[in-house]
Motif scaffolding. Structure first.
Motif, PDB file in Angstrom:
ATOM      1  N   LEU A  91       0.842  -1.200   0.000  1.00 30.05           N
ATOM      2  CA  LEU A  91       0.000   0.000   0.000  1.00 30.05           C
ATOM      3  C   LEU A  91       0.873   1.245   0.000  1.00 30.05           C
ATOM      4  CD1 LEU A  91      -2.704   1.512   0.302  1.00 30.05           C
ATOM      5  CD2 LEU A  91      -2.495   1.199   2.789  1.00 30.05           C
ATOM      6  N   ARG A  92       1.893   1.261   0.855  1.00 29.39           N
ATOM      7  CA  ARG A  92       2.791   2.423   0.908  1.00 29.39           C
ATOM      8  C   ARG A  92       3.464   2.649  -0.442  1.00 29.39           C
ATOM      9  NH1 ARG A  92       4.726  -0.121   5.539  1.00 29.39           N
ATOM     10  NH2 ARG A  92       6.796  -0.408   4.593  1.00 29.39           N
ATOM     11  N   GLU A  93       3.940   1.575  -1.041  1.00 27.05           N
ATOM     12  CA  GLU A  93       4.624   1.700  -2.330  1.00 27.05           C
ATOM     13  C   GLU A  93       3.674   2.231  -3.402  1.00 27.05           C
ATOM     14  OE1 GLU A  93       6.153  -2.161  -3.103  1.00 27.05           O
ATOM     15  OE2 GLU A  93       7.633  -2.091  -1.474  1.00 27.05           O
ATOM     16  N   ALA A  94       2.435   1.748  -3.402  1.00 27.10           N
ATOM     17  CA  ALA A  94       1.463   2.190  -4.407  1.00 27.10           C
ATOM     18  C   ALA A  94       1.106   3.663  -4.214  1.00 27.10           C
ATOM     19  CB  ALA A  94       0.206   1.326  -4.335  1.00 27.10           C
ATOM     20  N   LEU A  95       0.874   4.058  -2.963  1.00 25.34           N
ATOM     21  CA  LEU A  95       0.539   5.456  -2.688  1.00 25.34           C
ATOM     22  C   LEU A  95       1.684   6.381  -3.096  1.00 25.34           C
ATOM     23  CD1 LEU A  95      -1.122   5.111   0.848  1.00 25.34           C
ATOM     24  CD2 LEU A  95      -2.292   5.513  -1.330  1.00 25.34           C
ATOM     25  N   GLY A  96       2.904   6.003  -2.737  1.00 24.70           N
ATOM     26  CA  GLY A  96       4.058   6.823  -3.083  1.00 24.70           C
ATOM     27  C   GLY A  96       4.289   6.892  -4.581  1.00 24.70           C
ATOM     28  N   ARG A  97       4.134   5.759  -5.246  1.00 25.97           N
ATOM     29  CA  ARG A  97       4.333   5.710  -6.703  1.00 25.97           C
ATOM     30  C   ARG A  97       3.289   6.575  -7.412  1.00 25.97           C
ATOM     31  NH1 ARG A  97       4.314   0.719  -6.944  1.00 25.97           N
ATOM     32  NH2 ARG A  97       2.114   0.362  -7.459  1.00 25.97           N
ATOM     33  N   ASN A  98       2.040   6.477  -6.984  1.00 21.14           N
ATOM     34  CA  ASN A  98       0.979   7.274  -7.609  1.00 21.14           C
ATOM     35  C   ASN A  98       1.153   8.761  -7.337  1.00 21.14           C
ATOM     36  OD1 ASN A  98      -0.160   4.893  -8.502  1.00 21.14           O
ATOM     37  ND2 ASN A  98      -1.653   4.762  -6.834  1.00 21.14           N
ATOM     38  N   LEU A  99       1.592   9.090  -6.114  1.00 22.53           N
ATOM     39  CA  LEU A  99       1.801  10.499  -5.778  1.00 22.53           C
ATOM     40  C   LEU A  99       2.920  11.091  -6.628  1.00 22.53           C
ATOM     41  CD1 LEU A  99       0.990  12.840  -3.882  1.00 22.53           C
ATOM     42  CD2 LEU A  99       2.792  12.080  -2.328  1.00 22.53           C
ATOM     43  N   LYS A 100       3.986  10.337  -6.795  1.00 19.22           N
ATOM     44  CA  LYS A 100       5.103  10.822  -7.606  1.00 19.22           C
ATOM     45  C   LYS A 100       4.687  10.988  -9.064  1.00 19.22           C
ATOM     46  CE  LYS A 100      10.023  10.098  -8.431  1.00 19.22           C
ATOM     47  NZ  LYS A 100      11.216   9.290  -8.072  1.00 19.22           N
ATOM     48  N   ALA A 101       3.876  10.050  -9.567  1.00 17.48           N
ATOM     49  CA  ALA A 101       3.402  10.157 -10.950  1.00 17.48           C
ATOM     50  C   ALA A 101       2.534  11.398 -11.139  1.00 17.48           C
ATOM     51  CB  ALA A 101       2.620   8.900 -11.329  1.00 17.48           C
ATOM     52  N   SER A 102       1.742  11.733 -10.118  1.00 19.27           N
ATOM     53  CA  SER A 102       0.870  12.911 -10.223  1.00 19.27           C
ATOM     54  C   SER A 102       1.661  14.209 -10.219  1.00 19.27           C
ATOM     55  CB  SER A 102      -0.138  12.924  -9.065  1.00 19.27           C
ATOM     56  OG  SER A 102       0.498  13.238  -7.831  1.00 19.27           O
TER      57      SER A 102
END
Length: 448
Positions: free
Chosen positions: A408-419
């Motif tokens: 979950l942490r990895e997905a949230l961080g990855r999506n935030l960086k992409a945004s």
């Protein structure tokens, strides 16, 4: 090659200090006419590094990014210990005014009259130009700059809702007495500032709505341009934790200038719940005192004392690190690299967040409260987790869930960086240049 004009060179009115003697406290005067060039088009007026503060770093990053596309120059504050700043060869930095000086409006006016920019872009934040008494002169600066007959663009980093103009708000500036009168003065001051600007930039739609609904500013006079996101060298998390002596413990980071409005007390109470399931969790609170404590260091000491008392009351002596020190730019990415979670449990916030911008750049998992601008920037459950402010149970549940689920942490961080890609400084600079072009083209039709 970088061209930075400091007050140690090219002085026309003040002689060099004799060797071994202390230089005058007032800055010398630059021979601006000799330095004027045809490629100087946009004047960016702001405090600049090495002055400490997110607004100074923001405008320096903006000026540097703009100069990579189009010529620009900065009308910046003078500091006797200022280091030469690196920038592109199209950015020139003229240091002509001082913080906490009654003469800063006149010095900035003189620079702009000499340099003749096509546009003036002024940075605005409360206490950006010094203590409140000096910051109150900002409308005078705008009034004087209008004498140049040059369009003035204003970036407002914070927009204070009318409902927040209460005793608690003015207490941070030492003006808690007669708060209702100060609130009225604040409203008039802000309306005047808006009236004297040709165009206003804010960082969120919520800020624009506040300016329209509560301060009477026309919607077509306001543009929303997000806070720029820089790129940082990525440090391995294990290495970052080793450098900071955090071991291999899961780290929750609260970063930035310390102030009670940032919800640190709620975060400590939430941590008291979190450690029941995650006994090795480490909360790292790091940052120097907020600028509002500058004239009241006793209040800052009392605030830190409350934090340490909460640590003891909740049995968190082995789970909390509090470092009340300003973190230099080169060390900040290491703190973010060490973090498993970046916490932004703000009780009150009025605009842009440099901390969120750093977390976006680093791809951190973020938990934040539903305040401006977090509820616009963060897609709840996709690019971060949003909770209600002052709700320690909800905050604790969110942190517990994130610490329990690395995917979950990895997905949230990855999506935030992409945004964050649309908020790169290159894109933000281009948005500013498009606005500059529009205003410059129609400057004769501007409605102040």
């Amino acid at each position: 090659m970088t061209e930075v004009v400091s007050l140690e060179e090219d002085m026309s009115e003040t002689p060099q200090a004799e060797s071994g003697k202390r230089p005058s406290a007032s800055p010398p005067t630059l021979n601006l006419k000799r330095l004027r060039g045809p490629d100087l088009t946009v004047a960016l007026v702001s405090k600049f590094p090495p002055s400490i503060g997110g607004e100074a770093e923001y405008f320096y990053s903006l000026a540097t990014s703009i100069s990579k596309i189009s010529p620009a120059f900065a009308v910046a504050n003078y500091e006797t210990k200022a280091k030469l700043l690196e920038s592109s060869d199209k950015l020139r930095i003229f240091r002509v005014w001082r913080l906490n000086s009654l003469t800063y409006p006149l010095r900035i006016l003189r620079a702009c009259l000499s340099l003749k920019p096509r546009l003036i872009h002024a940075n605005h934040e409360y206490m950006l130009y010094g203590r409140p008494a000096y910051g109150a002169l900002f409308p005078l600066l705008l009034l004087l700059l209008r004498l140049t007959r040059t369009p003035i663009i204003l970036t407002m980093h914070s927009v204070v809702p009318r409902g927040s103009l209460k005793t608690d708000f003015f207490r941070r500036y030492g003006w808690e007495r007669l708060a209702s009168i100060w609130g009225l003065c604040f409203m008039i001051w802000t309306r005047l500032t808006l009236r004297l600007s040709a165009h206003v930039i804010v960082h969120s739609q919520a800020s624009k709505t506040l300016l329209c609904c509560e301060y009477g500013c026309r919607s077509d006079k306001i543009s929303v341009i997000g806070h720029g996101v820089a790129t940082f060298p990525i440090t391995n998390q294990s290495r970052a934790k080793e450098l900071l002596k955090f071991g291999d413990r899961p780290v929750v980071l609260q970063f930035g200038f310390l102030h009670e409005k940032k919800g640190t007390e709620s975060l400590l109470r939430a941590l008291g719940i979190v450690v029941k399931n995650h006994p090795s969790a480490l909360l790292v609170v790091v940052g120097g005192p907020h600028v509002s404590y500058r004239n009241d260091p006793a209040s800052f000491r009392e605030f830190v004392s409350r934090l340490t008392s909460l640590v003891k009351q909740n049995g968190l002596d082995n789970n909390v690190v509090i470092r009340t020190e300003y973190v230099p730019d080169e060390l900040a990415p290491i703190y973010f690299a060490s973090a498993d979670i970046v916490a932004l449990p703000y009780i009150e916030h009025f605009g842009a967040s440099g901390v969120l911008a750093r977390a976006m750049a680093m791809g951190n998992a973020v938990v934040a409260t539903r305040v401006n601008p977090f509820f616009e920037t963060i897609d709840d459950g996709v690019t971060g987790i949003l909770v209600e402010r002052n709700n320690e149970t909800e905050l604790a549940d969110a942190i517990d869930e994130m610490l329990s689920d690395s995917k979950l942490r990895e997905a949230l961080g990855r999506n935030l960086k992409a945004s964050a890609s649309k908020l790169s400084w290159q894109n933000v600079a281009r948005q500013h240049l498009e606005l500059y072009s529009q205003i410059s083209e129609y400057d004769s039709k501007l409605h102040y």
